[in-house]
Design a protein around this motif. Structure first.
Motif, mmCIF file in Angstrom:
data_model
loop_
_atom_site.group_PDB
_atom_site.id
_atom_site.type_symbol
_atom_site.label_atom_id
_atom_site.label_comp_id
_atom_site.label_asym_id
_atom_site.label_seq_id
_atom_site.Cartn_x
_atom_site.Cartn_y
_atom_site.Cartn_z
ATOM 1 N N THR A 109 0.840 -1.198 0.000
ATOM 2 C CA THR A 109 0.000 0.000 0.000
ATOM 3 C C THR A 109 0.870 1.241 0.000
ATOM 4 O O THR A 109 1.831 1.341 0.775
ATOM 5 N N LEU A 110 0.530 2.180 -0.873
ATOM 6 C CA LEU A 110 1.214 3.459 -0.950
ATOM 7 C C LEU A 110 0.211 4.559 -0.645
ATOM 8 O O LEU A 110 -0.906 4.550 -1.187
ATOM 9 N N ALA A 111 0.570 5.488 0.215
ATOM 10 C CA ALA A 111 -0.228 6.686 0.473
ATOM 11 C C ALA A 111 0.566 7.867 -0.071
ATOM 12 O O ALA A 111 1.762 7.998 0.215
ATOM 13 N N ALA A 112 -0.082 8.711 -0.873
ATOM 14 C CA ALA A 112 0.615 9.829 -1.502
ATOM 15 C C ALA A 112 -0.289 11.051 -1.562
ATOM 16 O O ALA A 112 -1.504 10.927 -1.698
ATOM 17 N N ASN A 113 0.342 12.224 -1.485
ATOM 18 C CA ASN A 113 -0.436 13.452 -1.607
ATOM 19 C C ASN A 113 -0.832 13.681 -3.060
ATOM 20 O O ASN A 113 -0.285 13.072 -3.975
ATOM 21 N N SER A 114 -1.821 14.553 -3.255
ATOM 22 C CA SER A 114 -2.225 14.933 -4.606
ATOM 23 C C SER A 114 -2.369 16.446 -4.672
ATOM 24 O O SER A 114 -2.374 17.130 -3.644
ATOM 25 N N ALA A 172 -5.545 16.116 -1.177
ATOM 26 C CA ALA A 172 -6.071 14.841 -0.696
ATOM 27 C C ALA A 172 -4.925 13.849 -0.523
ATOM 28 O O ALA A 172 -3.819 14.055 -1.021
ATOM 29 N N VAL A 173 -5.211 12.762 0.187
ATOM 30 C CA VAL A 173 -4.276 11.637 0.298
ATOM 31 C C VAL A 173 -4.850 10.509 -0.551
ATOM 32 O O VAL A 173 -5.995 10.094 -0.341
ATOM 33 N N GLN A 174 -4.081 10.049 -1.507
ATOM 34 C CA GLN A 174 -4.510 8.928 -2.355
ATOM 35 C C GLN A 174 -3.888 7.652 -1.811
ATOM 36 O O GLN A 174 -2.705 7.620 -1.481
ATOM 37 N N ILE A 175 -4.699 6.603 -1.735
ATOM 38 C CA ILE A 175 -4.238 5.300 -1.262
ATOM 39 C C ILE A 175 -4.223 4.357 -2.461
ATOM 40 O O ILE A 175 -5.233 4.208 -3.151
ATOM 41 N N TRP A 176 -3.068 3.735 -2.694
ATOM 42 C CA TRP A 176 -2.887 2.850 -3.854
ATOM 43 C C TRP A 176 -2.565 1.436 -3.404
ATOM 44 O O TRP A 176 -1.772 1.230 -2.492
ATOM 45 N N ASN A 177 -3.177 0.461 -4.067
ATOM 46 C CA ASN A 177 -2.817 -0.947 -3.921
ATOM 47 C C ASN A 177 -1.758 -1.203 -4.990
ATOM 48 O O ASN A 177 -2.065 -1.188 -6.181
ATOM 49 N N LEU A 178 -0.514 -1.376 -4.582
ATOM 50 C CA LEU A 178 0.577 -1.491 -5.547
ATOM 51 C C LEU A 178 0.548 -2.782 -6.368
ATOM 52 O O LEU A 178 0.765 -2.727 -7.579
ATOM 53 N N LYS A 220 -7.026 21.556 3.664
ATOM 54 C CA LYS A 220 -7.305 22.740 2.846
ATOM 55 C C LYS A 220 -6.073 23.274 2.121
ATOM 56 O O LYS A 220 -6.198 24.036 1.167
ATOM 57 N N LEU A 221 -4.890 22.890 2.585
ATOM 58 C CA LEU A 221 -3.642 23.306 1.952
ATOM 59 C C LEU A 221 -2.764 22.081 1.717
ATOM 60 O O LEU A 221 -3.152 20.960 2.029
ATOM 61 N N SER A 222 -1.581 22.304 1.199
ATOM 62 C CA SER A 222 -0.670 21.219 0.823
ATOM 63 C C SER A 222 -0.371 20.277 1.983
ATOM 64 O O SER A 222 -0.215 20.708 3.134
ATOM 65 N N ILE A 223 -0.267 19.005 1.663
ATOM 66 C CA ILE A 223 0.084 17.984 2.649
ATOM 67 C C ILE A 223 1.594 17.996 2.838
ATOM 68 O O ILE A 223 2.351 18.037 1.871
ATOM 69 N N ARG A 224 2.010 17.972 4.094
ATOM 70 C CA ARG A 224 3.432 18.044 4.446
ATOM 71 C C ARG A 224 4.024 16.701 4.827
ATOM 72 O O ARG A 224 5.216 16.472 4.642
ATOM 73 N N SER A 225 3.216 15.814 5.407
ATOM 74 C CA SER A 225 3.744 14.504 5.791
ATOM 75 C C SER A 225 2.620 13.480 5.802
ATOM 76 O O SER A 225 1.453 13.825 5.992
ATOM 77 N N ALA A 275 -1.899 8.669 8.851
ATOM 78 C CA ALA A 275 -1.862 9.993 9.456
ATOM 79 C C ALA A 275 -1.294 10.957 8.421
ATOM 80 O O ALA A 275 -0.368 10.611 7.676
ATOM 81 N N SER A 276 -1.870 12.145 8.354
ATOM 82 C CA SER A 276 -1.361 13.165 7.439
ATOM 83 C C SER A 276 -1.385 14.517 8.133
ATOM 84 O O SER A 276 -2.247 14.788 8.965
ATOM 85 N N SER A 277 -0.412 15.348 7.789
ATOM 86 C CA SER A 277 -0.385 16.716 8.297
ATOM 87 C C SER A 277 -0.345 17.650 7.107
ATOM 88 O O SER A 277 0.139 17.302 6.032
ATOM 89 N N SER A 278 -0.870 18.852 7.323
ATOM 90 C CA SER A 278 -1.009 19.795 6.228
ATOM 91 C C SER A 278 -0.460 21.155 6.603
ATOM 92 O O SER A 278 -0.350 21.504 7.783
ATOM 93 N N GLN A 279 -0.176 21.919 5.588
ATOM 94 C CA GLN A 279 0.273 23.295 5.753
ATOM 95 C C GLN A 279 -0.835 24.152 6.393
ATOM 96 O O GLN A 279 -0.569 25.219 6.923
ATOM 97 N N ASP A 280 -2.065 23.665 6.384
ATOM 98 C CA ASP A 280 -3.167 24.408 7.014
ATOM 99 C C ASP A 280 -3.178 24.255 8.541
ATOM 100 O O ASP A 280 -4.050 24.793 9.215
ATOM 101 N N GLY A 281 -2.216 23.513 9.080
ATOM 102 C CA GLY A 281 -2.092 23.357 10.530
ATOM 103 C C GLY A 281 -2.848 22.171 11.102
ATOM 104 O O GLY A 281 -2.859 21.972 12.312
#
Length: 81
Positions: free
Chosen positions: A21-26, A30-36, A49-54, A65-71
């Motif tokens: 499984t891969l989790a990636a920002n778009s 959003a966070v996209q979840i892929w079955n590799l 609401k803003l860019s994903i940082r981690s 878990a994801s964190s964003s530039q929106d805090g």
């Protein structure tokens, strides 16, 4: 050129412990979840609401878990695979 575009869009990623499984920002924050193994997108997690940082995937592969530039920090439950 295609690889440069992908690098700018998918700059934040996490791989599950089992490598399936891969989790990636778009671009749309959003966070996209892929079955590799199947090469299929299995979920899109929206809420930032803003860019994903981690992004991180739990050791058992059931949460992201994801964190964003929106805090914000979001914890997402994944459906069983």
């Amino acid at each position: 050129m295609k690889h440069q575009l992908l690098a700018s869009i998918l700059a934040v990623m996490a791989l599950s412990r089992d490598g399936k499984t891969l989790a990636a920002n778009s671009e749309d924050h959003a966070v996209q979840i892929w079955n590799l193994p199947n090469r299929k997108k299995i979920a899109v997690l929206k809420g930032h609401k803003l860019s994903i940082r981690s992004i991180a995937i739990s050791a058992d592969g059931t949460r992201v878990a994801s964190s964003s530039q929106d805090g914000t920090i979001r914890l997402w439950a994944l459906e069983p695979r």
